[in-house]
Write a protein that holds these residues in place. Sequence first.
Motif: not given
Length: 195
Positions: A103-130
């Motif tokens: 009976x609760x109102x539908x609320x969309x799922x909002x991520x703590x870490x958005x997809x773009x920031x997730x991708x950017x952080x992963x890419x940056x991490x691989x670059x630094x590790x490389x």
Amino acid sequence: MEGGLGGEAAAGAPLPLAKWRRDFSRAFQYYLDRSTPHPVGRWLGTLSLALVYSVRVYFVQGFYIVSYGLGIYLLNLLIGFLSPMVDPELEVSDEPSLPMRGSDEFKPFIRRLPEFKFWYSITKAFCVAFVMTFFSVFDIPVFWPILVCYWIILFVLTMKRQIVHMIKYKYVPFDIGKQRYGGKKNPRSSSLSKD
């Protein structure tokens, strides 16, 4: 008079470096913004970067601590990506939260870490590790199977806790299995199809 010229010359020396940095930052942001609507291409690029990193570590036969740290960081990012912005277990907020009952109102799922920031952080991490694989100071000798076992145990325990949290609060952070609604149909096309 000479003091005035010397002061201008000293103040003018960092200007080319600052200008180059500002121009580089703008160009980088421009291409980053242009990549935003292309998630498949971005992720394929990151996947190829991860493959290059893996091949480098395999052929060098070292840098296992760097890889372990990278794995822990990626696991941390994954948890942020799978978690809701407002955790109903920890915080009470006026922000949209997950519905707990039918009976609760539908609320969309909002991520703590958005997809773009997730991708950017992963890419940056691989670059630094490389880049770190080119410095022998980061090649600390360890028995790598132990690190792999630690990481697998940590991954399983963390994902188990995250899945239990998803089941308890009834949310799915992915679009898989969610109902999709079609757009409005054009009245002319539906009348033409009847003929």
